[in-house]
Design a protein around this motif. Structure first.
Motif, PDB file in Angstrom:
ATOM      1  N   MET A  91       0.856  -1.181   0.000  1.00  0.00           N
ATOM      2  CA  MET A  91       0.000   0.000   0.000  1.00  0.00           C
ATOM      3  C   MET A  91       0.894   1.233   0.000  1.00  0.00           C
ATOM      4  O   MET A  91       1.953   1.236   0.620  1.00  0.00           O
ATOM      5  N   ILE A  92       0.448   2.267  -0.712  1.00  0.00           N
ATOM      6  CA  ILE A  92       1.114   3.571  -0.619  1.00  0.00           C
ATOM      7  C   ILE A  92       0.157   4.481   0.127  1.00  0.00           C
ATOM      8  O   ILE A  92      -0.840   4.958  -0.409  1.00  0.00           O
ATOM      9  N   GLU A  93       0.441   4.647   1.413  1.00  0.00           N
ATOM     10  CA  GLU A  93      -0.379   5.480   2.295  1.00  0.00           C
ATOM     11  C   GLU A  93       0.484   6.498   3.035  1.00  0.00           C
ATOM     12  O   GLU A  93      -0.026   7.474   3.575  1.00  0.00           O
ATOM     13  N   VAL A  94       1.778   6.228   3.070  1.00  0.00           N
ATOM     14  CA  VAL A  94       2.730   7.074   3.773  1.00  0.00           C
ATOM     15  C   VAL A  94       3.485   7.901   2.732  1.00  0.00           C
ATOM     16  O   VAL A  94       3.933   7.347   1.724  1.00  0.00           O
ATOM     17  N   PRO A  95       3.616   9.203   2.908  1.00  0.00           N
ATOM     18  CA  PRO A  95       4.309  10.010   1.897  1.00  0.00           C
ATOM     19  C   PRO A  95       5.673   9.475   1.490  1.00  0.00           C
ATOM     20  O   PRO A  95       6.056   9.563   0.321  1.00  0.00           O
ATOM     21  N   SER A  96       6.407   8.897   2.438  1.00  0.00           N
ATOM     22  CA  SER A  96       7.739   8.381   2.100  1.00  0.00           C
ATOM     23  C   SER A  96       7.669   7.298   1.030  1.00  0.00           C
ATOM     24  O   SER A  96       8.575   7.186   0.186  1.00  0.00           O
ATOM     25  N   ALA A  97       6.605   6.497   1.027  1.00  0.00           N
ATOM     26  CA  ALA A  97       6.479   5.431   0.029  1.00  0.00           C
ATOM     27  C   ALA A  97       6.284   6.010  -1.363  1.00  0.00           C
ATOM     28  O   ALA A  97       6.800   5.479  -2.352  1.00  0.00           O
ATOM     29  N   ALA A  98       5.532   7.111  -1.469  1.00  0.00           N
ATOM     30  CA  ALA A  98       5.347   7.757  -2.767  1.00  0.00           C
ATOM     31  C   ALA A  98       6.622   8.450  -3.217  1.00  0.00           C
ATOM     32  O   ALA A  98       7.030   8.363  -4.382  1.00  0.00           O
ATOM     33  N   PHE A 151       3.643  -4.584  -7.291  1.00  0.00           N
ATOM     34  CA  PHE A 151       2.567  -3.638  -7.574  1.00  0.00           C
ATOM     35  C   PHE A 151       2.328  -2.791  -6.328  1.00  0.00           C
ATOM     36  O   PHE A 151       2.904  -3.071  -5.262  1.00  0.00           O
ATOM     37  N   ALA A 152       1.491  -1.787  -6.474  1.00  0.00           N
ATOM     38  CA  ALA A 152       1.098  -0.986  -5.313  1.00  0.00           C
ATOM     39  C   ALA A 152      -0.330  -0.523  -5.479  1.00  0.00           C
ATOM     40  O   ALA A 152      -0.845  -0.410  -6.594  1.00  0.00           O
ATOM     41  N   SER A 153      -0.968  -0.251  -4.362  1.00  0.00           N
ATOM     42  CA  SER A 153      -2.300   0.342  -4.359  1.00  0.00           C
ATOM     43  C   SER A 153      -2.265   1.536  -3.419  1.00  0.00           C
ATOM     44  O   SER A 153      -1.787   1.426  -2.285  1.00  0.00           O
ATOM     45  N   VAL A 154      -2.751   2.669  -3.913  1.00  0.00           N
ATOM     46  CA  VAL A 154      -2.738   3.895  -3.118  1.00  0.00           C
ATOM     47  C   VAL A 154      -3.990   3.953  -2.249  1.00  0.00           C
ATOM     48  O   VAL A 154      -5.114   3.890  -2.762  1.00  0.00           O
ATOM     49  N   GLY A 155      -3.789   4.059  -0.953  1.00  0.00           N
ATOM     50  CA  GLY A 155      -4.900   4.255  -0.030  1.00  0.00           C
ATOM     51  C   GLY A 155      -5.069   5.752   0.185  1.00  0.00           C
ATOM     52  O   GLY A 155      -4.374   6.349   1.013  1.00  0.00           O
ATOM     53  N   THR A 156      -5.968   6.362  -0.574  1.00  0.00           N
ATOM     54  CA  THR A 156      -6.050   7.824  -0.567  1.00  0.00           C
ATOM     55  C   THR A 156      -6.545   8.393   0.757  1.00  0.00           C
ATOM     56  O   THR A 156      -6.223   9.540   1.081  1.00  0.00           O
ATOM     57  N   PRO A 162      -4.112  19.158  -4.389  1.00  0.00           N
ATOM     58  CA  PRO A 162      -3.029  19.009  -5.376  1.00  0.00           C
ATOM     59  C   PRO A 162      -1.781  18.341  -4.814  1.00  0.00           C
ATOM     60  O   PRO A 162      -1.090  17.607  -5.535  1.00  0.00           O
ATOM     61  N   ALA A 163      -1.493  18.561  -3.537  1.00  0.00           N
ATOM     62  CA  ALA A 163      -0.315  17.928  -2.937  1.00  0.00           C
ATOM     63  C   ALA A 163      -0.454  16.408  -2.946  1.00  0.00           C
ATOM     64  O   ALA A 163       0.511  15.679  -3.203  1.00  0.00           O
ATOM     65  N   VAL A 164      -1.664  15.926  -2.687  1.00  0.00           N
ATOM     66  CA  VAL A 164      -1.913  14.478  -2.702  1.00  0.00           C
ATOM     67  C   VAL A 164      -1.787  13.941  -4.120  1.00  0.00           C
ATOM     68  O   VAL A 164      -1.149  12.903  -4.363  1.00  0.00           O
ATOM     69  N   ALA A 186     -11.255   7.914  -3.064  1.00  0.00           N
ATOM     70  CA  ALA A 186     -11.114   8.746  -4.263  1.00  0.00           C
ATOM     71  C   ALA A 186     -11.495   7.999  -5.531  1.00  0.00           C
ATOM     72  O   ALA A 186     -11.967   8.597  -6.499  1.00  0.00           O
ATOM     73  N   ALA A 187     -11.299   6.690  -5.555  1.00  0.00           N
ATOM     74  CA  ALA A 187     -11.567   5.909  -6.770  1.00  0.00           C
ATOM     75  C   ALA A 187     -13.037   5.917  -7.142  1.00  0.00           C
ATOM     76  O   ALA A 187     -13.382   5.694  -8.311  1.00  0.00           O
ATOM     77  N   ALA A 188     -13.922   6.156  -6.179  1.00  0.00           N
ATOM     78  CA  ALA A 188     -15.366   6.122  -6.438  1.00  0.00           C
ATOM     79  C   ALA A 188     -15.909   7.460  -6.928  1.00  0.00           C
ATOM     80  O   ALA A 188     -17.086   7.557  -7.257  1.00  0.00           O
TER      81      ALA A 188
END
Length: 565
Positions: free
Chosen positions: A417-424, A436-441, A467-469, A493-495
C-alpha cells in the motif's frame, strides 16, 4: 409531494455520496435527555438497582445483535461492534459502582459512567476518539430501557423520506433502509467518517458537515432536493428541479465488466470487499476483480487471533467469487482506527503514527505469517489470482522484507500500500521489490495534510483533490513506470467519477471502489480518451487548491451534469 409557495433556497455542506433526490424531511428524534441528578431512596435494594443496569445493557446488546443479524457487510460489523460496547464491563461496572458508592439512580449512573468513558476515549485520539459517538449511542439506549422511554433511532414512516440529524451513530447508519431513507443530511461528520463510507456503500446520496445553522432550517415535512455530489441542499425546489431529479432517479446504469477509456485503454474497475457476501455482490455488479479485500473484518471483535483454519475459510469465500480474476488482499490493517486487543496497543499516545498495520510484525511476526499461510492455502483451493499487499509500508527495507516473506509462502504476486508520503517519494526504490502498489487515498491524504481524517472540523482538508496528494500519486506512478509495475487506487477517491479520470491520467492502472459506484465511474471513463485524462490530471495538479482542482476538472466533463453526478 406537496410543494411550498416559498422561493427555492440553497444550503450547503460536504457532499460525500453522489446522487440527486428529492423528498420530505424527517428529523431524527431528539436524543435521550440527561437524567436528573437523583439519589436512590433508602428503602431500595442497591444490588437490585445494579442488576437493572446489567439487564438493561444486555437488552440493548441483544437488540443490536438481532439488528446485526439482519444487516450486511460493514453494517453488520458496525452493529456487532456497538453491541459489544453495550456489554462492556468498563461501562456497566463503573455505573454499578456509582450506584453502590453514591446511591445514584441507575439512569444517572449510566450517564455519568458513559461520560467518563467517552472522555477517556477522546483523549486517545484517532479511532478511539471516534468511538465516543458509539458510547453516547449505547448510553442513550440503556437509559431508554431503564426509564421505559422510546428507543432512539431512525424514524419509522410509511413513505420515503430524507433523514436530517445532528449526526448518525454507526448503529443507526447500518440500519438505513434505502427503500425508505432515500438520502441523509447531518450537521456533523466528514468525507471519511463511517457514516459517509456506509452511505457510499448503500448508494445513498448524503451531505454531512452542514453545521447546525443549516440543519436548523430543515423541518419535518419540508420538501428538499439533495445533491450529494455538489453538497447542495435546495429547500422548496421548483417543479423543473423535481422533474429532473425524478428522471435521473429512473435511469438504471449497469457495468458490464469492460472498464476502459473512450479510445480503448483498459482501466480495471475493481471492488472493495470485506467478506464473502460482499464479494458475491461485487461479482454480480460486474467488478473485474477485487482491488481491496479488507481482511481485518475477519478479525474484528475477536479476543484472540483466529486460527489458520478459520482464516482459510473466510478467505476462500471471497476468492471463490472471482474465479480466474485478480483479488488483491490487504494483510491485517490493525491499529489506529481498527484496534485489535490481541495485537495493538490502544494506549499509544498517537496511534495513527504508531505500531499499526505492517509495523505490528515487528512485535508479533507470527500473526502475519499465519495470515500468509492461510492465504496461500485459500488460493490453492480456488481459481482466483491472489495479489497480496501490506499496508503502511514506509521504506524499501520494509517492501523487501514483506515481499520476500509473502513469496516464501508461495504467494507469487506481492506488493504494498502507498499510504505514507515516504512510500510515494521513494517509489522508484520500493518498486525494485514490490510487484505492484495500491494507493490508499484516505490515509495518504491524512498524512500529507496532517489532518485527522475522522475530524469533521478538518473535513475541507481531508480530500484527495488536494493538489499535494495528487502530485504524490503521480510521483508514485512515475517511480513504478521504469520497473513496469502497476499502481492502483483503492481509497474513497476511486469512487469519484471526476477524480477517477484524473487518477488514470496520472498513470493509475486500476480503480477499486464500492460496487455501487462502478456504473458511474465506467460511464464517465468511457466518455474521455486517455489523452484527455492526462490533460485533466495536469489541470488538477497545477491548481492551487482542492476546490480549484475539482472545479477545473468538472468544467471539462459535461457528462457529469448529464448523469446527475
Amino acid at each position: 409531494m406537496a410543494l411550498s409557495d416559498a422561493s427555492p433556497t440553497s444550503l450547503s455542506g460536504i457532499g460525500v455520496s453522489p446522487g440527486l433526490v428529492a423528498g420530505p424531511v424527517a428529523r431524527m428524534a431528539p436524543g435521550i435527555p440527561e437524567p436528573e441528578l437523583a439519589l436512590i431512596d433508602a428503602s431500595r435494594d442497591l444490588d437490585k438497582e445494579c442488576e437493572r443496569i446489567e439487564a438493561a445493557a444486555q437488552t440493548v446488546k441483544k437488540g443490536l445483535e438481532l439488528s446485526a443479524a439482519q444487516a450486511k457487510g460493514e453494517g453488520r460489523t458496525l452493529l456487532e461492534t456497538t453491541a459489544q460496547m453495550a456489554a462492556d464491563p468498563t461501562l456497566t461496572s463503573s455505573a454499578q459502582a456509582m450506584v453502590r458508592e453514591r446511591r445514584l439512580v441507575p439512569e444517572r449512573a449510566v450517564w455519568e459512567a458513559a461520560g467518563t468513558l467517552a472522555s477517556m476515549l477522546a483523549s486517545l485520539g484517532g479511532y478511539m476518539a471516534e468511538r465516543t459517538r458509539d458510547v453516547a449511542d449505547v448510553r442513550d439506549r440503556i437509559v431508554a430501557v431503564l426509564t421505559d422511554s422510546p428507543m432512539p433511532g431512525i424514524p419509522m414512516l410509511p413513505e420515503p423520506f430524507i433523514l436530517v440529524a445532528e449526526d448518525l451513530a454507526p448503529a443507526d447508519t447500518a440500519l438505513l433502509d434505502p427503500e425508505k431513507v432515500i438520502a441523509f443530511i447531518t450537521s456533523e461528520g466528514g468525507p471519511t467518517s463511517h457514516t459517509a463510507i456506509l452511505a457510499r456503500a448503500l448508494g445513498m446520496p448524503a451531505i454531512v458537515g452542514t453545521g447546525a445553522e443549516v440543519v436548523d432550517q430543515l423541518h419535518d415535512g419540508d420538501i428538499v432536493l439533495v445533491d450529494g455530489t455538489k453538497g447542495v441542499i435546495t429547500l422548496n425546489p421548483d417543479e423543473g428541479a423535481l422533474r429532473r431529479a425524478k428522471e435521473l432517479a429512473s435511469r438504471v446504469r449497469v457495468f458490464n465488466g469492460d472498464g476502459a477509456t473512450k479510445d480503448g485503454r483498459e482501466v480495471q474497475l475493481l471492488a472493495n470487499v470485506g467478506d464473502a457476501a460482499g464479494a458475491r455482490s461485487a461479482a454480480e455488479a460486474g467488478a473485474m476483480g477485487v482491488g481491496l479485500f479488507r481482511t481485518e473484518f475477519c478479525f474484528l471483535d475477536q479476543p484472540d487471533e483466529p486460527t489458520i483454519e478459520a482464516q482459510v475459510e473466510a478467505y476462500t469465500g471471497v476468492l471463490a467469487a472471482f474465479p480466474g480474476k485478480k483479488v488483491v488482499v490487504r494483510t491485517l490493517d490493525a491499529g489506529a482506527d481498527k484496534p485489535l486487543p490481541f495485537l495493538t496497543d490502544a494506549t499509544e499516545a498517537n496511534p495513527a503514527l504508531g505500531v499499526r498495520a505492517y509495523r505490528t510484525a515487528r512485535r508479533d511476526p507470527d500473526v502475519l505469517e499465519h495470515q500468509l499461510e492461510a492465504l496461500a492455502k485459500a488460493e490453492a483451493a480456488t481459481d482466483a489470482k491472489v495479489w497480496v499487499m501490506a499496508p503502511m509500508i514506509s521504506t524499501a527495507e520494509e517492501a523487501k522484507a514483506f515481499t520476500d516473506k509473502a513469496r516464501s509462502y508461495g504467494l507469487k504476486t506481492a506488493g504494498m500500500m502507498i499510504e505514507v508520503p515516504s512510500a510515494a517519494l521513494m517509489a522508484d526504490k520500493l518498486f525494485e521489490y514490490a510487484d505492484f502498489a495500491s494507493v490508499g487515498t484516505n490515509d495518504l491524504t491524512q498524512y500529507v495534510m496532517a489532518a485527522d481524517r475522522l475530524l469533521s472540523s478538518l473535513a475541507d482538508l481531508s480530500t484527495a483533490w488536494q493538489p499535494a496528494v495528487l502530485r504524490l500519486i503521480k510521483q508514485a506512478c512515475d517511480g513504478a513506470a521504469p520497473h513496469g509495475r502497476p499502481v492502483g487506487v483503492c481509497g474513497e477517491a476511486a469512487a469519484d467519477p471526476a477524480l477517477a479520470t484524473v487518477l488514470v491520467g496520472l498513470g493509475v492502472a486500476s480503480l477499486s471502489m464500492t460496487a455501487r459506484a462502478l456504473p458511474d465511474v465506467d460511464a464517465v471513463m468511457k466518455s474521455v480518451t486517455f489523452e484527455e485524462c492526462q490533460e485533466l490530471a495536469r489541470l488538477a495538479i497545477d491548481s492551487a487548491t482542492a476546490e480549484d482542482a475539482r472545479a477545473a476538472v468538472r468544467a471539462k466533463l459535461p457528462i457529469l451534469e448529464e448523469l446527475g453526478l
